[in-house]
Design an enzyme around this catalytic site. Sequence first.
Site, short mmCIF file in Angstrom:
data_model
loop_
_atom_site.label_atom_id
_atom_site.label_comp_id
_atom_site.label_asym_id
_atom_site.label_seq_id
_atom_site.Cartn_x
_atom_site.Cartn_y
_atom_site.Cartn_z
N ILE A 162 82.10 46.49 50.65
CA ILE A 162 83.09 45.40 50.68
C ILE A 162 82.38 44.05 50.69
CG2 ILE A 162 84.96 44.34 52.02
CD1 ILE A 162 85.61 47.19 53.07
N ASP A 181 72.50 41.60 57.15
CA ASP A 181 72.64 43.05 57.18
C ASP A 181 71.42 43.62 57.91
OD1 ASP A 181 74.47 45.12 55.18
OD2 ASP A 181 72.75 45.96 56.24
N GLU A 269 95.39 49.37 68.48
CA GLU A 269 96.42 49.15 67.47
C GLU A 269 97.60 50.08 67.74
OE1 GLU A 269 94.57 49.66 63.62
OE2 GLU A 269 93.19 47.99 63.96
N HIS A 292 96.40 45.89 60.00
CA HIS A 292 95.39 46.81 59.44
C HIS A 292 95.78 47.26 58.02
CE1 HIS A 292 92.07 49.87 60.63
NE2 HIS A 292 92.01 49.57 59.35
N GLY A 294 94.22 45.78 55.25
CA GLY A 294 93.19 45.28 54.33
C GLY A 294 93.01 46.16 53.11
P1 NAI Z 1 79.57 50.06 53.96
O1 NAI Z 1 79.02 51.20 54.74
O2 NAI Z 1 79.51 50.10 52.49
O3 NAI Z 1 78.84 48.70 54.44
C1 NAI Z 1 78.55 48.40 55.77
C2 NAI Z 1 77.31 47.50 55.80
O4 NAI Z 1 77.10 47.06 57.14
C3 NAI Z 1 76.03 48.22 55.36
O5 NAI Z 1 75.37 47.44 54.39
C4 NAI Z 1 75.24 48.34 56.64
O6 NAI Z 1 73.84 48.33 56.43
C5 NAI Z 1 75.70 47.12 57.40
N1 NAI Z 1 75.50 47.21 58.84
C6 NAI Z 1 75.59 48.29 59.65
N2 NAI Z 1 75.34 47.97 60.93
C7 NAI Z 1 75.11 46.64 60.93
C8 NAI Z 1 74.78 45.73 61.97
N3 NAI Z 1 74.69 46.11 63.25
N4 NAI Z 1 74.57 44.43 61.62
C9 NAI Z 1 74.64 44.04 60.32
N5 NAI Z 1 74.96 44.87 59.31
C10 NAI Z 1 75.18 46.15 59.62
O7 NAI Z 1 81.06 49.89 54.46
P2 NAI Z 1 82.27 49.17 53.73
O8 NAI Z 1 83.00 50.14 52.89
O9 NAI Z 1 81.81 47.91 53.12
O10 NAI Z 1 83.24 48.87 54.98
C11 NAI Z 1 82.90 47.89 55.94
C12 NAI Z 1 83.89 47.90 57.09
O11 NAI Z 1 85.22 47.67 56.61
C13 NAI Z 1 83.96 49.21 57.86
O12 NAI Z 1 84.05 48.91 59.25
C14 NAI Z 1 85.26 49.80 57.47
O13 NAI Z 1 85.78 50.62 58.46
C15 NAI Z 1 86.11 48.56 57.26
N6 NAI Z 1 87.28 48.76 56.41
C16 NAI Z 1 88.47 48.19 56.78
C17 NAI Z 1 89.60 48.35 56.01
C18 NAI Z 1 90.87 47.69 56.39
O14 NAI Z 1 91.94 48.18 56.03
N7 NAI Z 1 90.82 46.58 57.09
C19 NAI Z 1 89.59 49.18 54.79
C20 NAI Z 1 88.26 49.67 54.43
C21 NAI Z 1 87.17 49.48 55.24
#
Ligand code: NAI
Length: 409
Positions: A162, A181, A269, A292, A294
Amino acid sequence: MASMSLEKNRIKFLLLEGVHPSAIATLNSAGYNEIEALSGSLDEDSLIEKLKGVHFVGVRSRTQLTERVIASADKLIAIGCFCIGTNQVDLPAARRHGIPVFNAPYSNTRSVAELVLAEAIMLARGVPEKSMKAHRGEWQKSAAKSWEVRGKTLGVVGYGSIGSQLSVLAESLGMKVKFHDVVTKLPLGNAEQADSLEELLRESDIVTLHVPETAATQDMFGAAQFSQMKSGAIFINAARGTVVVIDDLVAALKSQHLGGAAIDVFPVEPRSNSETFESPLRGIDNVILTPHVGGSTQEAQENIGIEVALKFAKYSDNGTTTSAVNFPEVALPEHHNSHRILHVHKNVPGVLAAITDVLSSNGVNITGQYLQTAEDIGYVVVDVEHGQGSKALDKLSSIEHTVRCRVLF
Ligand code: NAI
């Protein structure tokens, strides 16, 4: 459990909870037509009854696939969660029974990125506050604290699917992008990886969170982080509610240190749409609150249908388990001129040696071999010369610690 691959028209799929029709279309075009789709979910006993003879089951978030359901499903070979979360499935139980579980973690990436970008623009213009006031009959016509996003710095915390997608969209609007990151990432476009979170917070006009929910991200944003942000900066969280200390965010907004916020995810939630949403953020005019959603779009639902159905078809056609959440992940090539044996066993020493022994002592010629383990389960895929698969099946199934064995022709 030993089984020979079936003709595609004998492989049965059961899809529950109104999975998007894109799943059926995708399975049809992969040659699978024995699909029953129901609009609702089923309780445990009805599910057990309905799963008799079913090879693939697809659910969304409401159907509970318990150990009892999984253990009694005589023909089940894979489970698909047509959503992101998988906690409705007893994942260890599925693994113990040699059943991979698939989901669609990245189908809604674009939906989240678009919402965040839209919120950034609205907050930069002070629209939420002006809109709330207009609803109450107040007319706040003013350019004060109203900005374009062009030329502003977007700080992306978590540059994964994302975060990086958002980065590209933001640059197309003329924004500068900094990201933080834990992993060193290849920046897309002109984005720059910040040396530290502090640097990102100091330099960004808008900070947006896209990290996963882990022990390290729990309460990652509190008073200290908000105080490091620029005065008047905007804060967006569409990642996970546990990442932010909400009371500290409320304090940073009420003191007017932050210029506004958009929050889509919360530490607690409501479990359903009939429950009341409680949050100390309610009633603050310059905060966009969304339930929620997104990733909740029609496109995401359609993509989820396609993504999980493709994973089903790949696993059925050639044994590929890439991205299974509970199972050894093996990406396999096509196997045109060979038979392919899929052997799932308990991950104990000696099984691989026993498989090789059985094959060589029966004169079966191995043309390819793939192995992966995950916790208590091992998954060995062996390609053997055409015509030799059935010869090997019975013998391999009787090896000690075998969970299941299948041959694809
Ligand atoms: P992803 O796994 O592709 O990316 C997550 C990134 O965060 C990775 O690059 C990882 O290295 C980095 N990361 C992990 N721990 C970290 C830390 N302590 N400090 C800095 N960076 C760190 O995940 P994606 O698909 O991009 O999703 C990101 C978030 O969005 C997740 O929490 C997911 O649950 C949430 N999400 C929310 C939705 C909504 O409806 N609001 C829908 C889809 C995802």
